[in-house]
Design an enzyme around this catalytic site. Structure first.
Site, mmCIF file in Angstrom:
data_model
loop_
_atom_site.group_PDB
_atom_site.id
_atom_site.type_symbol
_atom_site.label_atom_id
_atom_site.label_comp_id
_atom_site.label_asym_id
_atom_site.label_seq_id
_atom_site.Cartn_x
_atom_site.Cartn_y
_atom_site.Cartn_z
ATOM 1 C CG HIS A 55 6.151 -5.794 -4.169
ATOM 2 N ND1 HIS A 55 4.851 -5.627 -3.766
ATOM 3 C CD2 HIS A 55 6.826 -4.712 -3.731
ATOM 4 C CE1 HIS A 55 4.731 -4.474 -3.131
ATOM 5 N NE2 HIS A 55 5.920 -3.897 -3.084
ATOM 6 N N GLY A 108 0.829 -1.201 0.000
ATOM 7 C CA GLY A 108 0.000 0.000 0.000
ATOM 8 C C GLY A 108 0.860 1.245 0.000
ATOM 9 C CG ASP A 149 -7.375 -4.997 -23.388
ATOM 10 O OD1 ASP A 149 -6.763 -6.080 -23.324
ATOM 11 O OD2 ASP A 149 -6.841 -3.898 -23.183
ATOM 12 C CB SER A 150 -12.234 -3.427 -27.254
ATOM 13 O OG SER A 150 -11.418 -3.386 -28.409
ATOM 14 C CB THR A 151 -10.942 -8.071 -29.999
ATOM 15 O OG1 THR A 151 -10.517 -6.955 -30.777
ATOM 16 C CG2 THR A 151 -11.363 -9.204 -30.919
ATOM 17 C CB SER A 195 -10.047 0.061 -29.741
ATOM 18 O OG SER A 195 -9.398 -1.005 -29.063
ATOM 19 N N GLY A 196 -10.345 -2.653 -31.764
ATOM 20 C CA GLY A 196 -9.510 -3.569 -32.523
ATOM 21 C C GLY A 196 -8.399 -4.170 -31.692
ATOM 22 N N GLY A 197 -8.200 -3.645 -30.469
ATOM 23 C CA GLY A 197 -7.193 -4.191 -29.575
ATOM 24 C C GLY A 197 -7.656 -5.485 -28.935
ATOM 25 C CB CYS A 240 5.422 -4.225 0.558
ATOM 26 S SG CYS A 240 6.292 -2.657 0.342
ATOM 27 C CE1 TYR A 241 0.900 1.070 5.348
ATOM 28 C CE2 TYR A 241 -0.820 -0.604 5.307
ATOM 29 C CZ TYR A 241 -0.347 0.615 5.748
ATOM 30 O OH TYR A 241 -1.104 1.386 6.603
ATOM 31 C CD GLU A 244 3.209 -8.468 -5.190
ATOM 32 O OE1 GLU A 244 2.860 -7.331 -4.819
ATOM 33 O OE2 GLU A 244 3.951 -9.201 -4.520
ATOM 34 C CE LYS A 252 -3.209 -5.382 -23.144
ATOM 35 N NZ LYS A 252 -4.265 -4.709 -23.929
#
Length: 507
Positions: free
Chosen positions: A165, A51, A223-225, A219-221, A78-79, A167, A363
């Site tokens: 970290h 955090g 994520d949106s596809t 958008s063709g990317g 960490c935190y 992760e 992603k």
């Protein structure tokens, strides 16, 4: 199931994603969730996230002491480690030196959390405070050059803490550490799969859309596809994909996107032409935050023409977009405003009219979803592209002339990466037009022209990234072609900063 308490860390969802990679179900809850509710969720272990606060500051998020009464294994990161130490009688103070980026962890003794690791292993640090004195019952199990208590444990009370970290991708043996905690210490069952996410999401979309029409921004990317295909599978003809051409895309991209979505995926995409209005809105605007807000506002204004009063808006927002712009479940710091989180979108979210089934994924996880859905690799291999487009790759005012410069330079960069068979090896690559000019010489003449920065990074999820060490001949060809073929650019520089402390995009 492993439960993660979110104290506002930029990497909180990344912890959940890494646990899912182990095929273990993981969920995130706000840090102040009542212990009784946590017990009811039935976790086999708890992770305390990082955090932005300091544990000793007034108003800093604190750990409920009753959490320890649950008797579950707890890992503080960490935190989260600092909270455990301070609550149990240890001392947390600002470090003599801050640690951001790579460090070497040296193991001390043996412990189940660090079992199977090399005696010295690279880890990723991102902290200013550190534990200066361990609580009673704890012992150090790892140290770095600047952090004597980089990892500590109290096995009797089933408590562990790490200052680094595990992760993030750049902690090389972080997966092993999290596997040791989730599978060995907690005894969680590795029975979660991405196919489970796809099935659950399609059912959830059918339920939440409740017979309503959903207008989907594409958008063709990647994520949106993926979003558009998920919606099409879930609600069929009630999904209406819309492509807003805001004039900020790469060379020829708008036409390519429309053709590919219509012919390759059979999506009935409607194209809205909005370049002129977007460029007018950006006239004389140089502040990056204002650019993002104006582009987001203009997008919604154009998009709203397709949005009826009862319709829902679907966006391909991912977790890195959200965590950098607004807090999700914990008190995270705002890094930059994402175009999917401008005021108008937040208002629609408040009205319950926004659908974002990918907002807790990264992603590479979205690419996995796409493969589960059977999407061709040509859709899934594309480099990430920001919603505000080339506007955030032009430092300063966005004009048609400056857009043309960065478009032409960017096309050359991508052509050369593909020619060198590096496009898929690099996670993201692009050109940035800088707000400075430099002196040059071409032939017998003096030039005073623009400077372009090349940015190429390697990453897995976008939360952390290292600059890509492109071969000198490749960089030479890229620079030579840009300077010779793009009139108005006489100097090319290469960005060698990592994330953090930098972000991948410049604005």
């Amino acid at each position: 199931m492993i439960l993660i308490l979110d104290f506002g860390g930029q990497y909180t969802q990344l912890i959940a994603r890494k646990i899912r990679e182990l095929h273990v179900k993981s969920e995130i809850a706000p840090f102040d969730t009542a212990p009784d509710r946590l017990r009811a969720a039935g976790p086999q272990g708890i992770i305390l996230s990082g955090g932005p606060a300091s544990t000793y500051e007034r108003g800093a998020p604190q750990l409920n002491p009753r959490l320890l009464d649950l008797g579950l294994p707890i890992l503080g990161i960490c935190y989260g480690m600092q909270l455990l130490a301070r609550m149990l009688g240890g001392r947390v103070e600002p470090g003599a030196t801050r640690e951001f980026g790579h460090a070497q962890l040296r193991l001390i003794g043996r412990d189940r959390l660090l079992a199977g690791l090399r005696r010295t292993t690279p880890v990723w640090m991102s902290h200013g405070d550190r534990v200066e004195a361990l609580p009673g019952g704890f012992r150090p199990i790892g140290a770095t050059e600047d952090c004597p208590f980089a990892a500590a444990s109290d096995p009797r009370r089933r408590l562990w803490g790490v200052q680094f970290h595990p992760e993030v991708h750049h902690t090389e043996e972080g997966r092993q550490i999290l596997a040791n905690f989730a599978l060995d210490i907690c005894g969680a069952a590795p029975d979660w799969r991405m196919s489970s996410f796809v099935e659950r999401t399609i059912e959830e979309l059918r339920r939440s859309c409740n017979g309503r029409r959903v207008v989907c921004a594409v958008s063709g990317g990647v994520d949106s596809t993926v979003l558009a295909v998920l919606l099409h599978r879930a609600i069929g003809a009630r999904a209406h994909p819309v492509f807003v051409d805001n004039g900020l895309l790469r060379a020829g991209e708008a036409d390519r996107v429309i053709v590919r979505l219509r012919t390759r995926l059979g999506l009935r995409v409607k194209r809205l032409r909005a370049a002129a209005g977007c460029l007018r809105a950006l006239r004389r605007v140089t502040d990056p935050e204002r650019k993002r807000r104006l582009i987001g506002q203009h997008f919604i204004e154009v998009f709203s023409r397709e949005l009826r009063p009862a319709d829902l808006l679907a966006q391909g927002t991912l977790y890195p977009d959200v965590i950098e712009s607004v807090s999700v479940k914990g008190p995270s710091a705002t890094i930059k405003t994402h175009h999917n989180r401008v005021e108008e979108v937040l208002r629609l979210i408040g009205e319950g009219r926004v659908v974002e089934p990918l907002k807790e994924l990264f992603k590479d996880e979205v690419r996995q979803v796409g493969r589960e859905l059977g999407l061709p690799e040509e859709f899934l291999e594309r480099h990430p592209f920001p919603g505000p487009g080339l506007a955030v790759r032009i430092i300063g005012e966005v004009t048609p002339a400056r857009l043309e410069l960065v478009r032409r330079a960017d096309r050359i960069l991508i052509e050369e990466l593909r020619q060198a068979d590096l496009y898929r090896e690099v996670w993201q690559a692009f050109c940035v037009l800088l707000p400075v000019k430099s002196v040059g010489v071409m032939g017998d003449f003096r030039t005073y022209d623009h400077v372009v920065a090349i940015r190429a990074v390697k990453s897995v999820d976008g939360m952390t990234a290292d600059w890509a060490e492109l071969a000198k001949p490749v960089l030479g060809r890229i620079s030579n072609r840009i300077i010779n073929e793009v009139r108005g650019i006489n100097r090319v520089v290469y960005d060698i900063s990592s994330k953090p402390p930098a972000t991948i995009e410049w604005e």
